[in-house]
Design a protein around this motif. Structure first.
Motif, PDB file in Angstrom:
ATOM      1  N   HIS A  70      22.469  30.569  26.968  1.00 11.33           N
ATOM      2  CA  HIS A  70      23.497  30.505  26.608  1.00 11.33           C
ATOM      3  C   HIS A  70      24.484  28.963  25.392  1.00 11.33           C
ATOM      4  O   HIS A  70      25.431  29.295  24.940  1.00 11.33           O
ATOM      5  CB  HIS A  70      23.560  28.837  28.156  1.00 11.33           C
ATOM      6  CG  HIS A  70      24.720  28.307  28.149  1.00 11.33           C
ATOM      7  ND1 HIS A  70      25.934  28.836  29.548  1.00 11.33           N
ATOM      8  CD2 HIS A  70      25.001  26.910  28.424  1.00 11.33           C
ATOM      9  CE1 HIS A  70      27.238  28.206  29.433  1.00 11.33           C
ATOM     10  NE2 HIS A  70      26.496  26.780  29.065  1.00 11.33           N
ATOM     11  N   LYS A  71      22.839  28.291  24.941  1.00  9.55           N
ATOM     12  CA  LYS A  71      23.792  27.080  23.879  1.00  9.55           C
ATOM     13  C   LYS A  71      24.157  28.442  22.744  1.00  9.55           C
ATOM     14  O   LYS A  71      24.741  27.813  21.580  1.00  9.55           O
ATOM     15  CB  LYS A  71      22.759  25.592  23.257  1.00  9.55           C
ATOM     16  CG  LYS A  71      22.658  25.035  24.362  1.00  9.55           C
ATOM     17  CD  LYS A  71      21.591  24.151  24.449  1.00  9.55           C
ATOM     18  CE  LYS A  71      21.529  23.008  25.686  1.00  9.55           C
ATOM     19  NZ  LYS A  71      20.613  21.545  24.949  1.00  9.55           N
ATOM     20  N   SER A  72      23.237  29.136  22.204  1.00 13.97           N
ATOM     21  CA  SER A  72      23.513  30.109  21.554  1.00 13.97           C
ATOM     22  C   SER A  72      25.797  30.336  21.019  1.00 13.97           C
ATOM     23  O   SER A  72      25.806  31.051  20.262  1.00 13.97           O
ATOM     24  CB  SER A  72      23.035  30.453  20.795  1.00 13.97           C
ATOM     25  OG  SER A  72      22.730  31.684  21.924  1.00 13.97           O
ATOM     26  N   SER A  73      25.896  31.008  22.630  1.00  9.89           N
ATOM     27  CA  SER A  73      26.700  31.179  22.752  1.00  9.89           C
ATOM     28  C   SER A  73      28.517  30.443  22.566  1.00  9.89           C
ATOM     29  O   SER A  73      28.736  29.931  22.901  1.00  9.89           O
ATOM     30  CB  SER A  73      27.609  32.099  24.195  1.00  9.89           C
ATOM     31  OG  SER A  73      27.217  30.792  25.189  1.00  9.89           O
ATOM     32  N   ASN A  76      35.103  33.633  22.958  1.00  9.89           N
ATOM     33  CA  ASN A  76      34.657  34.345  24.544  1.00  9.89           C
ATOM     34  C   ASN A  76      33.736  34.887  25.337  1.00  9.89           C
ATOM     35  O   ASN A  76      33.963  35.746  25.527  1.00  9.89           O
ATOM     36  CB  ASN A  76      36.154  34.921  24.128  1.00  9.89           C
ATOM     37  CG  ASN A  76      35.792  35.881  22.830  1.00  9.89           C
ATOM     38  OD1 ASN A  76      35.179  36.261  22.222  1.00  9.89           O
ATOM     39  ND2 ASN A  76      37.255  36.445  23.396  1.00  9.89           N
ATOM     40  N   ILE A  77      32.649  34.612  24.690  1.00  4.89           N
ATOM     41  CA  ILE A  77      31.088  35.916  24.771  1.00  4.89           C
ATOM     42  C   ILE A  77      30.405  34.961  26.232  1.00  4.89           C
ATOM     43  O   ILE A  77      30.507  33.561  25.415  1.00  4.89           O
ATOM     44  CB  ILE A  77      30.372  35.290  23.200  1.00  4.89           C
ATOM     45  CG1 ILE A  77      30.808  36.871  22.292  1.00  4.89           C
ATOM     46  CG2 ILE A  77      28.798  36.029  24.120  1.00  4.89           C
ATOM     47  CD1 ILE A  77      29.759  35.887  20.201  1.00  4.89           C
ATOM     48  N   ASN A  78      30.173  35.691  26.414  1.00  5.26           N
ATOM     49  CA  ASN A  78      30.113  35.599  28.040  1.00  5.26           C
ATOM     50  C   ASN A  78      28.737  34.182  27.628  1.00  5.26           C
ATOM     51  O   ASN A  78      27.173  34.587  27.388  1.00  5.26           O
ATOM     52  CB  ASN A  78      28.892  36.673  28.918  1.00  5.26           C
ATOM     53  CG  ASN A  78      28.547  36.204  30.136  1.00  5.26           C
ATOM     54  OD1 ASN A  78      28.716  35.032  30.638  1.00  5.26           O
ATOM     55  ND2 ASN A  78      28.346  37.179  30.867  1.00  5.26           N
ATOM     56  N   GLY A  79      28.654  33.547  28.303  1.00  9.80           N
ATOM     57  CA  GLY A  79      27.516  31.921  27.595  1.00  9.80           C
ATOM     58  C   GLY A  79      25.768  32.456  28.915  1.00  9.80           C
ATOM     59  O   GLY A  79      25.217  31.433  28.496  1.00  9.80           O
ATOM     60  N   TYR A  80      25.837  34.124  29.602  1.00 10.04           N
ATOM     61  CA  TYR A  80      24.585  33.656  30.288  1.00 10.04           C
ATOM     62  C   TYR A  80      24.129  35.294  29.824  1.00 10.04           C
ATOM     63  O   TYR A  80      25.242  35.909  29.839  1.00 10.04           O
ATOM     64  CB  TYR A  80      24.404  33.485  31.919  1.00 10.04           C
ATOM     65  CG  TYR A  80      24.765  32.039  31.837  1.00 10.04           C
ATOM     66  CD1 TYR A  80      22.921  31.586  31.785  1.00 10.04           C
ATOM     67  CD2 TYR A  80      25.597  31.125  32.167  1.00 10.04           C
ATOM     68  CE1 TYR A  80      23.271  29.775  32.349  1.00 10.04           C
ATOM     69  CE2 TYR A  80      25.773  29.502  32.802  1.00 10.04           C
ATOM     70  CZ  TYR A  80      25.133  29.617  32.722  1.00 10.04           C
ATOM     71  OH  TYR A  80      24.914  28.054  32.770  1.00 10.04           O
ATOM     72  N   PRO A  81      23.071  35.851  30.114  1.00  8.77           N
ATOM     73  CA  PRO A  81      22.232  37.438  30.213  1.00  8.77           C
ATOM     74  C   PRO A  81      23.435  37.948  31.516  1.00  8.77           C
ATOM     75  O   PRO A  81      22.945  36.791  32.698  1.00  8.77           O
ATOM     76  CB  PRO A  81      21.189  36.501  29.740  1.00  8.77           C
ATOM     77  CG  PRO A  81      21.029  36.426  30.708  1.00  8.77           C
ATOM     78  CD  PRO A  81      21.972  34.523  30.460  1.00  8.77           C
ATOM     79  N   THR A  82      23.211  39.352  31.310  1.00 11.20           N
ATOM     80  CA  THR A  82      22.979  40.354  32.964  1.00 11.20           C
ATOM     81  C   THR A  82      21.664  40.653  32.968  1.00 11.20           C
ATOM     82  O   THR A  82      22.046  41.424  34.084  1.00 11.20           O
ATOM     83  CB  THR A  82      24.383  40.923  32.499  1.00 11.20           C
ATOM     84  OG1 THR A  82      24.277  41.512  31.399  1.00 11.20           O
ATOM     85  CG2 THR A  82      25.454  39.602  32.171  1.00 11.20           C
ATOM     86  N   GLU A  83      21.283  40.567  32.213  1.00 11.94           N
ATOM     87  CA  GLU A  83      20.173  41.286  32.148  1.00 11.94           C
ATOM     88  C   GLU A  83      18.979  40.722  31.497  1.00 11.94           C
ATOM     89  O   GLU A  83      19.034  40.019  30.338  1.00 11.94           O
ATOM     90  CB  GLU A  83      19.544  42.536  31.202  1.00 11.94           C
ATOM     91  CG  GLU A  83      20.836  43.201  32.230  1.00 11.94           C
ATOM     92  CD  GLU A  83      20.454  44.847  31.244  1.00 11.94           C
ATOM     93  OE1 GLU A  83      20.021  45.365  31.105  1.00 11.94           O
ATOM     94  OE2 GLU A  83      21.532  46.122  31.080  1.00 11.94           O
ATOM     95  N   LEU A  84      17.736  40.268  31.884  1.00 11.77           N
ATOM     96  CA  LEU A  84      16.684  40.089  31.078  1.00 11.77           C
ATOM     97  C   LEU A  84      16.421  39.964  30.116  1.00 11.77           C
ATOM     98  O   LEU A  84      15.570  39.166  29.046  1.00 11.77           O
ATOM     99  CB  LEU A  84      15.114  39.844  32.327  1.00 11.77           C
ATOM    100  CG  LEU A  84      15.373  38.689  33.534  1.00 11.77           C
ATOM    101  CD1 LEU A  84      14.132  38.867  34.123  1.00 11.77           C
ATOM    102  CD2 LEU A  84      15.683  37.452  33.150  1.00 11.77           C
TER     103      LEU A  84
END
Length: 164
Positions: A70-73, A76-84
């Motif tokens: 999250h901190k590296s995003s 407009n890049i999504n701040g959380y993963p959608t897959e592990l």
């Protein structure tokens, strides 16, 4: 009957002594079974405590990886993963990072599958799928204050939400 007379006259054990020896042996067997049961219970509890410690470690590893992702995003890049699996290598940066070394197994269930805490499609946390009751009920890190008096391991949710 002649064997019994021979042993009684020959200085061997008398019938009353044979009964007493039998009672002593049965008492020893009972004591040994209680001690063995206690040792097995202790080993089982010790193993569960170790698995709990491993679950806390793995869960925090996932939480910290989600935080790093999250901190590296940026922008407009999504701040959380959608897959592990996205936590294994983040390559959209000029300096790629590896927030998580590997997808850890759930120490309690032994499976690679984790429960996912989601916000829409985004993964913000993980939890064990085990319905067992945790042994540890208090003394958690302040980040894990919600774990106090949890009824199931599945109530231990390792979630990253940025401070606002």
């Amino acid at each position: 009957m002649s064997l019994l007379r021979t042993s009684m006259t020959g200085g061997g054990l008398r019938p009353k002594q044979l009964g007493f020896t039998y009672v002593i042996v049965m008492l020893l067997v009972a004591v040994l079974s209680v001690v063995t049961t206690r040792a097995l219970e202790y080993a089982s509890t010790s193993e569960r405590r170790e698995k709990e410690t491993d679950l806390l470690w793995a869960g925090m590893a996932f939480r910290n990886a989600i935080e790093a992702y999250h901190k590296s995003s940026t922008g407009n890049i999504n701040g959380y993963p959608t897959e592990l699996e996205q936590l294994l290598y983040v390559d959209y940066l000029s300096n790629p990072i590896r927030p998580l070394r590997k997808i850890y197994r759930d120490p309690i269930t032994g499976a690679r599958e984790w429960g996912l805490v989601k916000d829409g499609d985004n993964i913000i946390g993980v939890y064990s799928l085990s319905p067992q009751r945790p042994i540890k009920q208090a003394g958690f890190d302040p980040k894990l204050a919600g774990f106090v008096n949890a009824q199931h391991y599945s109530d231990w949710k390792f979630v990253y939400q940025p401070e606002k």
